[in-house]
Design a protein around this motif. Structure first.
Motif, PDB file in Angstrom:
ATOM      1  N   UNK A  15       6.058   5.992  -0.796  1.00  0.00           N
ATOM      2  CA  UNK A  15       6.990   6.256   0.311  1.00  0.00           C
ATOM      3  C   UNK A  15       6.908   5.153   1.376  1.00  0.00           C
ATOM      4  N   UNK A  16       5.760   5.039   2.003  1.00  0.00           N
ATOM      5  CA  UNK A  16       5.622   4.087   3.107  1.00  0.00           C
ATOM      6  C   UNK A  16       5.585   2.651   2.577  1.00  0.00           C
ATOM      7  N   UNK A  17       4.857   2.433   1.463  1.00  0.00           N
ATOM      8  CA  UNK A  17       4.705   1.073   0.947  1.00  0.00           C
ATOM      9  C   UNK A  17       6.023   0.448   0.519  1.00  0.00           C
ATOM     10  N   UNK A  18       6.885   1.230  -0.136  1.00  0.00           N
ATOM     11  CA  UNK A  18       8.159   0.662  -0.594  1.00  0.00           C
ATOM     12  C   UNK A  18       9.035   0.296   0.604  1.00  0.00           C
ATOM     13  N   UNK A  19       9.008   1.186   1.622  1.00  0.00           N
ATOM     14  CA  UNK A  19       9.839   0.917   2.805  1.00  0.00           C
ATOM     15  C   UNK A  19       9.277  -0.272   3.590  1.00  0.00           C
ATOM     16  N   UNK A 152      12.836   9.537  -5.101  1.00  0.00           N
ATOM     17  CA  UNK A 152      12.710   8.569  -6.207  1.00  0.00           C
ATOM     18  C   UNK A 152      13.810   7.498  -6.097  1.00  0.00           C
ATOM     19  N   UNK A 153      15.030   7.952  -5.751  1.00  0.00           N
ATOM     20  CA  UNK A 153      16.152   7.011  -5.625  1.00  0.00           C
ATOM     21  C   UNK A 153      15.888   6.056  -4.458  1.00  0.00           C
ATOM     22  N   UNK A 154      15.352   6.608  -3.374  1.00  0.00           N
ATOM     23  CA  UNK A 154      15.093   5.793  -2.187  1.00  0.00           C
ATOM     24  C   UNK A 154      14.042   4.722  -2.482  1.00  0.00           C
ATOM     25  N   UNK A 155      12.987   5.119  -3.170  1.00  0.00           N
ATOM     26  CA  UNK A 155      11.903   4.162  -3.434  1.00  0.00           C
ATOM     27  C   UNK A 155      12.384   3.073  -4.401  1.00  0.00           C
ATOM     28  N   UNK A 156      13.074   3.495  -5.452  1.00  0.00           N
ATOM     29  CA  UNK A 156      13.651   2.521  -6.397  1.00  0.00           C
ATOM     30  C   UNK A 156      14.518   1.506  -5.637  1.00  0.00           C
ATOM     31  N   UNK A 157      15.319   2.029  -4.713  1.00  0.00           N
ATOM     32  CA  UNK A 157      16.262   1.170  -3.982  1.00  0.00           C
ATOM     33  C   UNK A 157      15.529   0.217  -3.055  1.00  0.00           C
ATOM     34  N   UNK A 162      13.581  -5.168  -1.679  1.00  0.00           N
ATOM     35  CA  UNK A 162      12.439  -6.029  -1.336  1.00  0.00           C
ATOM     36  C   UNK A 162      12.384  -7.223  -2.300  1.00  0.00           C
ATOM     37  N   UNK A 163      12.555  -6.934  -3.577  1.00  0.00           N
ATOM     38  CA  UNK A 163      12.512  -8.023  -4.569  1.00  0.00           C
ATOM     39  C   UNK A 163      13.677  -8.994  -4.361  1.00  0.00           C
ATOM     40  N   UNK A 351       8.462   4.148   9.759  1.00  0.00           N
ATOM     41  CA  UNK A 351       7.021   3.903   9.687  1.00  0.00           C
ATOM     42  C   UNK A 351       6.771   2.549   8.993  1.00  0.00           C
ATOM     43  N   UNK A 352       7.553   2.275   7.961  1.00  0.00           N
ATOM     44  CA  UNK A 352       7.454   0.984   7.267  1.00  0.00           C
ATOM     45  C   UNK A 352       7.843  -0.156   8.196  1.00  0.00           C
TER      46      UNK A 352
END
Ligand SMILES: Cc1cc2nc3c(=O)[nH]c(=O)nc-3n(C[C@H](O)[C@H](O)[C@H](O)COP(=O)(O)OP(=O)(O)OC[C@H]3O[C@@H](n4cnc5c(N)ncnc54)[C@H](O)[C@@H]3O)c2cc1C
Length: 391
Positions: A15-19, A152-157, A162-163, A351-352
């Motif tokens: 959650x936090x790491x992907x954001x 799951x959709x949010x993290x994938x996105x 990021x990439x 938070x990210x």
């Protein structure tokens, strides 16, 4: 001459790491490396389970509202930038007896921050939402900024964005430990050691494995999810049946409208004691626990089959007072963004962004004295570790 960009390693891409990876990479001020022990999106983290409730009128207190309003902007941005459905902004309905303290705090947030909302009397509630069994004295507030998030959709996105912005994300790479040394932090991983200028620890329930000094501070609460089939799915779509929180006697229930065309998520109070390590968290409900949750759901909702059609058990890292940890260590090389205490998916975006600001600027807009490790350890010394089962 090209300016030297620091290398910043984000540990954990949940959650936090992907954001954080998304926000950090977007700023183009660092070489961003993200490390995740599992695959790109998985079912082991605190975010698993299809949906999360978003609320801006927050019964946990007004302290969070600015963070939530910023988060909402970022969820909308993530939705637009990714082109995926991340945030179903159909409102969150909080139903309770009017005198209930959490309900009063929700109303205070609405008033203090002028949040768009509707109030329902008992009769209005019965008419507007016949899917809920409304008891005498029940009233409600609809937080119009509320709704459902799709984790799951949010993290994938966020990982994809990021990439696209240049982040180097490495999956199936477990961080085994950190060694601070002159000039940086050695990040020991299952795939070798990386030398970073700074690290952002966003490893959720596993944080004490990365930072053993947080072992006493964080406890894991197992949290379960249940879904119930509905007799008429057309009555449980987001426009007719918004995301809800429901307090009735000692039962706390929360739920999300039908996203799969046949069932709604409706889940109750946690039923397990806290644990110290992910390995000790139960992996499923007992049949008796599921029966009880079915009975509770049938006391609160009309038109459902009280046999859960799906159920899963997860976990989240809790601090003693359920406030999150957001802090920079004294050497200003390690940022901790953890301890989201069962309610943090909704503010993972802001938070990210805050963790990004701490890493790049040394201070964050949503930094708060109460989120610092010093404040958490003071509270721990006075009150002991989290031991409740409140959600
Ligand atoms: C059942 C349930 C229902 C909830 N409902 C809501 C809700 O409705 N609304 C809401 O706002 N919040 C809700 N929450 C809380 C919210 O989901 C969590 O607070 C949030 O997801 C925690 O995010 P995190 O980034 O700290 O952890 P995670 O999302 O779990 O991310 C941590 C990541 O770090 C990785 N990692 C850990 N250790 C390492 C390592 N050593 N090396 C590499 N990678 C590592 C993990 O694999 C994981 O991917 C709920 C939580 C649960 C469990």
């Amino acid at each position: 001459m090209a300016q030297h960009k620091p290398t910043i390693v984000v540990i954990g891409l949940g959650s936090v790491g992907s954001m954080t990876a998304w926000q950090l990479a977007k700023r183009q001020e660092a070489n961003v490396i993200g490390l995740e022990q599992y695959g790109r999106v998985h079912s082991h983290g605190s975010y698993a389970g299809e949906s999360r409730v978003f609320r801006a009128a927050y019964h946990e207190g007004g302290l969070y509202v600015p963070l939530l309003l910023e988060s909402r902007e970022l969820w909308r941005e993530l939705q637009v930038e990714s082109g995926r459905e991340v945030y179903l902004e159909a409102g969150t309905l909080s139903i309770a007896q009017e005198s209930q303290p959490e309900f009063q705090t929700t109303l205070e947030c609405v008033r203090d921050y002028d949040l768009p909302h509707r109030i329902f009397s008992t009769e209005e509630l019965r008419k507007a939402y016949p899917q809920h069994k409304i008891y005498d004295g029940d009233v409600a507030v609809l937080d119009e900024y509320g709704g459902g998030l799709r984790p799951e959709v949010a993290i994938m996105s966020a990982l994809e964005l990021a990439e696209n912005a240049g982040a180097d994300l490495r999956f199936n790479t477990e961080v085994l430990g950190l060694d601070e040394q002159p000039g940086g932090v050695a990040v020991r991983t299952s795939q070798g050691t990386i030398l970073a200028d700074k690290v952002i620890v966003a490893s959720g329930s596993w944080t004490k494995r990365v930072l053993p000094e947080l072992d006493e501070l964080l406890r894991l609460l197992p949290l379960g999810l249940t879904w119930f089939m509905v007799k008429d799915p057309s009555q449980f779509t987001p426009d007719k049946f918004p995301t809800f929180l429901r307090d009735h006697g000692t039962t706390h229930f929360f739920g999300v409208p039908a996203l799969d065309g046949y069932s709604i998520k409706a889940s109750g109070n946690p039923v397990w004691p806290v644990e110290r390590d992910v390995a000790d968290v139960p992996t499923e409900y007992t049949p008796d626990q599921l029966n009880l949750l079915g009975q509770r759901a049938a006391e609160l909702l009309n038109g459902i089959n009280p046999e859960p059609v799906r159920a899963s058990v997860h976990h989240c890292a809790y601090t003693p007072n359920r406030l999150p940890v957001l802090d920079l260590n004294p050497s200003e090389r390690i940022i901790v963004a953890a301890g989201l205490s069962g309610h943090g998916f909704k503010f993972a975006t802001a938070f990210g962004a805050a963790a990004t600001e701490l890493a790049l600027e040394g201070e964050a807009r949503f930094g708060n004295e109460q989120f610092t490790l010093a404040a958490h350890f003071d509270y721990l010394a006075e009150h002991g570790a989290y031991s409740g089962t409140g959600h």
